[in-house]
Motif scaffolding. Structure first.
Motif, PDB file in Angstrom:
ATOM      1  N   TRP C  95      -3.459  35.013  12.439  1.00 62.70           N
ATOM      2  CA  TRP C  95      -3.444  34.244  13.699  1.00 62.70           C
ATOM      3  C   TRP C  95      -4.433  34.860  14.684  1.00 62.70           C
ATOM      4  O   TRP C  95      -5.228  34.172  15.314  1.00 62.70           O
ATOM      5  N   THR C  96      -4.327  36.177  14.824  1.00 64.22           N
ATOM      6  CA  THR C  96      -5.219  36.894  15.741  1.00 64.22           C
ATOM      7  C   THR C  96      -6.671  36.577  15.428  1.00 64.22           C
ATOM      8  O   THR C  96      -7.477  36.301  16.324  1.00 64.22           O
ATOM      9  N   ALA C  97      -6.996  36.642  14.144  1.00 62.74           N
ATOM     10  CA  ALA C  97      -8.381  36.419  13.720  1.00 62.74           C
ATOM     11  C   ALA C  97      -8.847  35.030  14.131  1.00 62.74           C
ATOM     12  O   ALA C  97      -9.897  34.860  14.766  1.00 62.74           O
ATOM     13  N   GLU C  98      -8.038  34.042  13.816  1.00 56.43           N
ATOM     14  CA  GLU C  98      -8.437  32.664  14.068  1.00 56.43           C
ATOM     15  C   GLU C  98      -8.484  32.366  15.571  1.00 56.43           C
ATOM     16  O   GLU C  98      -9.419  31.704  16.057  1.00 56.43           O
ATOM     17  N   CYS C  99      -7.510  32.870  16.305  1.00 58.98           N
ATOM     18  CA  CYS C  99      -7.494  32.640  17.766  1.00 58.98           C
ATOM     19  C   CYS C  99      -8.736  33.272  18.406  1.00 58.98           C
ATOM     20  O   CYS C  99      -9.370  32.680  19.288  1.00 58.98           O
ATOM     21  N   THR C 100      -9.065  34.460  17.984  1.00 56.34           N
ATOM     22  CA  THR C 100     -10.240  35.148  18.539  1.00 56.34           C
ATOM     23  C   THR C 100     -11.505  34.363  18.211  1.00 56.34           C
ATOM     24  O   THR C 100     -12.377  34.178  19.059  1.00 56.34           O
ATOM     25  N   LYS C 101     -11.555  33.895  16.981  1.00 57.40           N
ATOM     26  CA  LYS C 101     -12.740  33.171  16.540  1.00 57.40           C
ATOM     27  C   LYS C 101     -12.974  31.907  17.368  1.00 57.40           C
ATOM     28  O   LYS C 101     -14.077  31.664  17.859  1.00 57.40           O
ATOM     29  N   VAL C 102     -11.941  31.118  17.555  1.00 59.74           N
ATOM     30  CA  VAL C 102     -12.152  29.855  18.294  1.00 59.74           C
ATOM     31  C   VAL C 102     -12.462  30.119  19.764  1.00 59.74           C
ATOM     32  O   VAL C 102     -13.206  29.370  20.394  1.00 59.74           O
ATOM     33  N   GLN C 103     -11.901  31.186  20.292  1.00 65.87           N
ATOM     34  CA  GLN C 103     -12.192  31.470  21.701  1.00 65.87           C
ATOM     35  C   GLN C 103     -13.645  31.921  21.870  1.00 65.87           C
ATOM     36  O   GLN C 103     -14.325  31.503  22.813  1.00 65.87           O
ATOM     37  N   ILE C 104     -14.093  32.768  20.972  1.00 69.21           N
ATOM     38  CA  ILE C 104     -15.485  33.218  21.053  1.00 69.21           C
ATOM     39  C   ILE C 104     -16.439  32.039  20.837  1.00 69.21           C
ATOM     40  O   ILE C 104     -17.453  31.909  21.533  1.00 69.21           O
ATOM     41  N   GLU C 105     -16.094  31.165  19.923  1.00 73.58           N
ATOM     42  CA  GLU C 105     -16.937  29.980  19.701  1.00 73.58           C
ATOM     43  C   GLU C 105     -17.073  29.151  20.966  1.00 73.58           C
ATOM     44  O   GLU C 105     -18.154  28.702  21.337  1.00 73.58           O
ATOM     45  N   MET C 106     -15.925  28.962  21.648  1.00 73.05           N
ATOM     46  CA  MET C 106     -15.944  28.149  22.874  1.00 73.05           C
ATOM     47  C   MET C 106     -16.788  28.837  23.945  1.00 73.05           C
ATOM     48  O   MET C 106     -17.614  28.200  24.611  1.00 73.05           O
TER      49      MET C 106
END
Ligand SMILES: [Zn+2]
Ligand SMILES: [Zn+2]
Ligand SMILES: [Zn+2]
Lengths: 461, 274, 461, 274
Positions: C95-106
């Motif tokens: 979860w942490t990985a995916e949440c971080t990824k989408v936030q950085i993308e945004m």
């Protein structure tokens, strides 16, 4: 009625937060504009509380309780509670009476127990209906408004305000279509006429009960332009046109003072710095601590010359940091404390200038409200002070000149939309007749046809 | 202008006031408070025992209790006529704002240890009014609120079972089976942990268990959320807990009643309920 | 590990918001502490979003989206998004990985489109369990924390922080009972030990991924004291004792920097001004724009020397003025803008002093964090810099001395409760052994008996 | 230091940026936008008619329409092939952020007046896709949002009935009976007026009426509130309205579908729905 044809302030540099030429005294010990800034908290009743008088009264009491409790808990020397009434309250003056009574009781309880200086600003809703044949100045709804004002004053409210809506149908039409003539007619003529009609009555009522007639705001008009103008990416209203509407709004909101309103003028009147420059009455303002209610592009600048600092409005509910009356009174209270520290250390003017310069060139709307420019617009207004139409027009033209000068000085940058709408608005405004009657006749012909809700008879025209 | 110069210009009273300092009354001895006078016993050794609790003096409390037990005083009487009266007085001073949390905790510690001495003589646990189970919501590591509740419950004469922090719903079901509590209290500091409360209710219902009420409170917890599921009541202050328990015990109130009659039960102005 | 035995700042007057001795560079263009203040926004996931990975990822994306959109719409040059993870995220490193990824993308999307400088601070939750036999430093939960930190760093987080909880059971016990010895042991000894253990690992992970190891905060300990201390009317923790706990917290939070954390230190570390005085790393702070999350008595003062200005935390939901990421980023962004205007006009130090003096004598906790006093506490710490216990004790004693001097000068007024608890705490602290070993042995004996959750084995003691 | 001196020291870019100015692309003529090119008709007089709408030129629009009608061009064709195409293009430019609200309103005014000319020749109202009823909640005086919705609906080919501001539930029931709309839109700026929405639903249910959906939106309106009662769907942007209406009309969607498929229907990223 005395029209302002001279500035009470002789120099913009005289203007400073917490200081007004004519402070307003509430009870024995709160003096607004007498050397310190007072926080104001305004909380909207939660959903569902409009269902019964009992719920609304209890909601009103709770709001006053939360605010008072937090104020003492964080050590505020003084605060003002504003209650903007919802339509159900104004529709039922007995609700207004009871809500006002319980709020004043709560505030006085805290004053007695802790010595904290408190005041209540009660603001009935303008529930009148501008539609055709509605009897804007003479209808059941009109009577309810007047009765509610009396219910506030006679039940102990320290200050009474209202956000009158005269001319809104016309100004809304103009704002949505980028039509400066309609905006000028709606704000400068119809708005000013309605203000005069209403405020002569309000001031009389207030005098009867030793209640302060606070003042009005061009919320229903210039703020509509500001909210539609929105942020940098919004596309609904040009920010230059919104700046002109604001300048016109000053010529209109001035009328309350001319009728006897003493201030503090109402928080959401972003035109208040201009009115203060002209009249010397204390004002309330809102900005960076009103983010709960709306986003503006001048959140620091609006603090520069204010006497009361408000959060505009927030729903009554809980946040992690407490209930919203607690949270937002703390927000405005802490900013007021910073201003008071600046006053105490003789750094008031530096903080004023920092507030101002933070926002001055961010947006044309901010630019025209920077205290030096607000002063200039005030001068343009008093030059034509005797004529509501001409002074509103002069205010808009001066605002346009201020923007153009800043653009020429390469301090202000406009988008094409802002540039074009400013040019076209100034061209239109310059060409308008210099006689009020002619302008009004022309507008009546033009806009009674185009705007379904506009009825000249409502204004005895 | 220098920082010092600025500092010396300020009249602090024009910026902020310290109402706590401004309004402080004269110091009085706790045993002289009029409500405390009404509570404290007149006879010895109960008076002295109660006073050691009121003075938060653990060592003295244990000493006098031991001495009294040696002298044959009934351990039940020592608990009910001495220790609990002292603790009652402490609670009253806390709710009046004269005593502070540390007073409450230290007096509570002294009381609990003294009760243990009595129980050693008694040969079994002392009787309590009833049992209450307390937990902190799953995922939540903050337990000071819960510890406060435990202390108030024990001061109020209840057996308070401490399930600790970060408690899964299954553990609460087990505890209800084991202790048959009249009341459960749950605390949460975060919105994302308060969602554990309806899960606890669901788990209890699945297990076919019912409790008169589950008091839910703590930092992030909102009344409207708590009232969106059954069995629950929104608790505003930790010291309301024994009053709610009393209402369940004596007046057979359940969660529906507690929601409706909260203000009457805790007997003070509670904005959340008015 | 390098212990600080000297001050990086040579004079408290050198300290100013927006300026750090050792600025931190994120990507090409954001430099924290390099002459401007950056707003930070932190929004807690709404209730129910913890139910599934999908919901949490979408929630994380929405928060980043709202914040970015508002930032551009109001013209912020830069901002930092902090995401404090909830236990479900840290429990599930994917979860942490995916949440971080989408936030950085945004955030990168907005950087690419508008040129706005953005950064993500990811803060996994310390989900370890301090209970007996729980394996505080070596358990499944411990491993999840470490995996989650790696998931943040490897998925693009600009900065990683954490709020470690070592020693909390002991300090909580001490705070609830007014026992300064327990507080000193919990914060100064156990807290510092746990920091060293954790931060050596965190810094290694960050280095691997070119991610900035941000820093820690004594949230779980000194903030517990502060929250219980509450307002003027609250009765749960003496404000003088809370001030001493804060001073101890500085000695503890310093450890992260000693292990290689580079800043910005985490917002809720009210001890950060002290750590900045010692180390010169940039800090984040929160105060008057964190009223959404909690009420403090130093809302202006905390801005005086900060480099990043935060709202602490707010639920993700809608207000009248927009979603909470929008509303609260605007709140912190507008205050940062005021500070930046002060810097630009060379009035930074005046605004710093106004912030400070607004709150300095409101409360003992504020007093010890005024930058001049924070500096003094820093000096007390570095004098015993090599010994975590002695330096925490020295910090508390210095804080006590600062309060007593202000009382003697009739600038600070204490209640009886504050006066008594300060006197008794200072007496206790002065009498403590001057040898760490002796103190620790004594505390282990005393507190493992009294505190159910405290297990010396957790700290390899 | 004086105000002017301070002002001259500031590098505004270190405080705030004007991204709208920074990012402004080169000016292009609206008819050259690639999406507009796809929409505009190629044949005369439709092309010229569409262009007058695109250029928001009411007088020219009426003139060309009148002239075309005189020349015997079908009024239906003028509406569908000329006026509506022009308005489509305006809507596209507005949603792309190239046109602004005044463009939309002025073009809309020009279109509506031109349609009236056609209807005069036609002898009756022109056909629309279907009817939608729009109101502002009782107690709420703010109607710009509603007016925007009316304009988008009309631009989208719908007959949009304007019930005005401050509309009691009873009036909406009457309007539903009279117009049999496929969709209702309600707007509210205040929390205490948005509570009118569930009352409208209740009144409709009492009257035994059903509508595929009631779109509720505006300043204070929150999705969670709107979804707490039936028949409703939370509307995010005014320009989403014709898309929602299309989904109801063409794909037989109802309020439950609209809630579930909102993002697909409006075909863009909507944070409130993701
Ligand atoms: Zn307003
Ligand atoms: Zn207002
Ligand atoms: Zn924290």
């Amino acid at each position: 009625m005395k029209r302002f044809t001279q500035m009470e302030y002789k120099d913009p540099d005289e203007m400073l937060f917490g200081h007004a030429k004519f402070p307003v005294k509430i009870r024995e010990n709160m003096e607004i504009g007498d050397g310190y800034v007072i926080p104001e908290i305004n909380v909207a009743p939660g959903e569902g509380t409009e269902e019964s008088k009992e719920k609304m009264v209890s909601e009103s009491r709770n709001i006053a309780h939360s605010a008072s409790e937090r104020a003492v808990n964080i050590g505020l020397p003084a605060f003002i509670l504003e209650q903007e009434h919802i339509s159900q309250q104004t529709n039922n003056p007995d609700w207004t009476a009871e809500c006002t009574k319980v709020q004043i009781e709560m505030l006085e309880k805290y004053y007695d127990e802790y010595g904290i200086k408190t005041a209540l600003r009660a603001t009935p809703a303008d529930i009148r209906d501008e539609e055709k044949d509605s009897g804007f100045w003479d209808s059941d709804l009109f009577n309810k408004v007047i009765e509610s004002i009396e219910a506030c004053a006679s039940n102990g409210a320290s200050i009474v305000s209202i956000e009158t809506t005269g001319g809104k149908s016309v100004s809304d039409y103009g704002i949505a279509r980028g039509d400066p003539k309609a905006i000028l007619f709606g704000i400068g003529v119809l708005g000013s006429m309605d203000m005069e009609y209403m405020w002569n009555k309000i001031v009389l009522i207030c005098k009867k009960y030793d209640c302060i007639p606070g003042g009005d705001t061009d919320c229903s008009q210039a703020n509509t332009a500001m909210f539609l103008a929105g942020g940098l990416l919004d596309k609904d209203c040009s920010h230059t046109l919104a700046a002109l509407a604001r300048a016109m709004g000053a010529a209109r909101s001035l009328v309350a003072v001319e009728c006897g309103a003493m201030g503090p003028l109402k928080d959401c009147g972003y035109e208040n710095p201009i009115v203060k420059a002209i009249t010397g009455v204390p004002i309330s303002a809102e900005g960076k601590n009103a983010v709960c209610a709306h986003s503006d592009l001048m959140g620091n600048l609006m603090a520069a010359v204010t006497d009361v600092w408000s959060n505009e409005s927030v729903y009554h509910r809980e946040e992690m940091g407490g209930t919203t009356p607690e949270v937002w009174l703390q927000a405005t209270g802490y900013e007021a404390a910073l201003m008071n520290t600046a006053i105490e250390t003789d750094n008031g003017k530096i903080l004023r200038d920092l507030y101002t310069l933070t926002d001055k060139y961010r947006d044309p709307q901010a630019l025209v409200l920077a205290y030096d420019n607000a002063y200039r617009i005030g001068q343009a207004i008093v030059e034509y002070g005797d004529d509501p139409y001409l002074r509103a027009r002069a205010a808009a033209l001066e605002a346009g000149a201020i923007i153009n000068e800043a653009v020429d000085a390469k301090k202000m940058y406009l988008t094409r939309f802002e540039r074009d709408s400013l040019d076209s608005a100034l061209k239109t405004l310059e060409k308008l007749p210099t006689e009020s009657d002619k302008f009004i006749k022309d507008c009546i012909r033009r806009y009674s046809r185009k705007i379904a809700d506009f009825d000249p008879k409502n204004y005895e025209l | 202008m220098s920082y010092e110069d600025l500092e010396n210009r300020i009249n602090q009273r024009n910026v902020f006031l310290r109402y706590n300092v401004e309004l402080e009354g004269p110091a009085i001895k706790p045993e002289e408070d009029e409500d405390v006078v009404d509570i404290l016993p007149n006879d010895e050794p109960f008076k002295s025992i109660a006073l050691t609790i009121l003075h938060e003096n653990r060592d003295d409390a244990i000493n006098i209790v031991k001495k009294s037990l040696d002298e044959g005083v009934s351990p039940i009487d020592i608990i009910n006529e001495g220790l609990m009266k002292g603790m009652d007085a402490v609670s009253v001073l806390y709710t009046k704002g004269i005593y502070f949390l540390p007073d409450l905790m230290l007096a509570g510690d002294a009381m609990m240890e003294s009760v243990k001495e009595c129980e050693a003589v008694l040969g079994h646990k002392s009787e309590t009014k009833a049992t209450v189970v307390s937990f902190v919501a799953e995922g939540d590591p903050h337990d000071i609120g819960k510890n406060l509740i435990l202390m108030f419950l024990r001061a109020g004469g209840y057996e308070a079972i401490d399930l600790g922090r970060d408690v899964p719903a299954a553990d609460i079901v087990e505890a209800v089976k084991e202790y048959n509590p009249i009341f459960i209290t749950g605390t949460a500091l975060m919105t994302t942990t308060m969602t554990a409360f309806p899960k606890v209710v669901e788990a209890l219902q699945k297990a076919g268990l019912e409790v008169p009420a589950i008091g839910c409170g703590g930092g992030a917890v909102r009344k409207d959320f708590v009232e969106s599921f059954p069995m629950s009541v929104y608790g505003v202050e930790a010291y309301h807990t024994p009053k709610l328990a009393d209402a369940i015990l004596k007046d057979k109130k359940d969660w529906k009643d507690l929601r409706k009659e909260y203000v009457d039960i805790v007997d003070e102005f509670v904005p959340e309920y008015s």
